[in-house]
Design a protein around this motif. Structure first.
Motif, PDB file in Angstrom:
ATOM      1  N   PRO A   1      17.499  67.041  63.661  1.00  0.00           N
ATOM      2  CA  PRO A   1      17.629  68.385  62.898  1.00  0.00           C
ATOM      3  C   PRO A   1      18.091  69.705  63.649  1.00  0.00           C
ATOM      4  CG  PRO A   1      16.282  67.239  61.872  1.00  0.00           C
ATOM      5  CD  PRO A   1      16.280  66.622  63.316  1.00  0.00           C
ATOM      6  N   ILE A   2      16.981  69.829  64.553  1.00  0.00           N
ATOM      7  CA  ILE A   2      17.099  71.013  65.390  1.00  0.00           C
ATOM      8  C   ILE A   2      18.431  71.317  66.349  1.00  0.00           C
ATOM      9  CG2 ILE A   2      15.383  70.652  67.195  1.00  0.00           C
ATOM     10  CD1 ILE A   2      15.650  73.728  65.198  1.00  0.00           C
TER      11      ILE A   2
ATOM     12  N   ASP B   1       8.012  69.393  65.618  1.00  0.00           N
ATOM     13  CA  ASP B   1       6.679  69.360  64.800  1.00  0.00           C
ATOM     14  C   ASP B   1       6.921  69.154  63.243  1.00  0.00           C
ATOM     15  OD1 ASP B   1       5.012  69.327  67.156  1.00  0.00           O
ATOM     16  OD2 ASP B   1       4.531  71.665  66.898  1.00  0.00           O
ATOM     17  N   ASN B   2       7.888  70.039  62.940  1.00  0.00           N
ATOM     18  CA  ASN B   2       8.205  70.099  61.383  1.00  0.00           C
ATOM     19  C   ASN B   2       9.185  68.901  60.756  1.00  0.00           C
ATOM     20  OD1 ASN B   2       7.018  72.512  61.009  1.00  0.00           O
ATOM     21  ND2 ASN B   2       8.772  73.767  61.304  1.00  0.00           N
ATOM     22  N   PHE B   3       9.909  68.057  61.794  1.00  0.00           N
ATOM     23  CA  PHE B   3      10.891  67.437  61.200  1.00  0.00           C
ATOM     24  C   PHE B   3      10.501  66.014  61.803  1.00  0.00           C
ATOM     25  CE2 PHE B   3      13.578  71.327  61.222  1.00  0.00           C
ATOM     26  CZ  PHE B   3      13.699  71.369  59.802  1.00  0.00           C
ATOM     27  N   GLY B   4       9.713  65.814  62.881  1.00  0.00           N
ATOM     28  CA  GLY B   4       9.415  64.706  63.435  1.00  0.00           C
ATOM     29  C   GLY B   4      10.543  64.409  64.401  1.00  0.00           C
ATOM     30  N   SER B   5      11.539  64.908  64.748  1.00  0.00           N
ATOM     31  CA  SER B   5      12.508  64.426  65.440  1.00  0.00           C
ATOM     32  C   SER B   5      13.441  65.678  65.901  1.00  0.00           C
ATOM     33  CB  SER B   5      13.838  63.699  64.611  1.00  0.00           C
ATOM     34  OG  SER B   5      14.861  63.247  65.519  1.00  0.00           O
ATOM     35  N   TYR B   6      14.121  65.495  67.171  1.00  0.00           N
ATOM     36  CA  TYR B   6      14.992  66.433  67.526  1.00  0.00           C
ATOM     37  C   TYR B   6      16.287  66.654  66.898  1.00  0.00           C
ATOM     38  CZ  TYR B   6      11.754  67.047  71.485  1.00  0.00           C
ATOM     39  OH  TYR B   6      10.498  67.262  72.229  1.00  0.00           O
TER      40      TYR B   6
ATOM     41  N   THR C   1       8.940  73.662  67.693  1.00  0.00           N
ATOM     42  CA  THR C   1       8.519  73.781  66.272  1.00  0.00           C
ATOM     43  C   THR C   1       9.311  72.990  65.340  1.00  0.00           C
ATOM     44  OG1 THR C   1       8.198  76.148  66.706  1.00  0.00           O
ATOM     45  CG2 THR C   1       8.667  75.654  64.324  1.00  0.00           C
ATOM     46  N   GLY C   2      10.827  72.657  65.913  1.00  0.00           N
ATOM     47  CA  GLY C   2      11.666  71.601  64.831  1.00  0.00           C
ATOM     48  C   GLY C   2      10.801  70.309  65.154  1.00  0.00           C
TER      49      GLY C   2
END
Length: 73
Positions: free
Chosen positions: A51-52, A44-49, A41-42
């Motif tokens: 931030p998650i 998909d939402n941010f386009g990168s790993y 989900t992270g």
């Protein structure tokens, strides 16, 4: 993994080994399942790993700091 159970039996006794290891296994499996959903989900939402990954470091860091503080308080 066997050494992990040796430490549990040393600190909590052999009578509690089953309940503690059962809870630890349940938490491990739930974390494995939730982690995949969280990171997918992270991404998909941010386009990168990135931030998650930063978000997922908050809880372990807080636990480590609390454990350090409790040990020396």
């Amino acid at each position: 993994m066997w050494c992990y159970f040796c430490h549990i039996s040393y600190y909590f006794g052999r009578s509690h080994l089953g309940s503690i290891s059962g809870l630890a296994t349940t938490i491990s499996v739930a974390g494995t399942a939730f982690g995949r959903v969280l990171f997918a989900t992270g991404f998909d939402n941010f386009g990168s790993y990135a931030p998650i990954l930063g978000f997922s470091l908050i809880l372990p860091s807080a636990i480590a700091l609390t454990a350090f503080w409790v040990e020396f308080a």
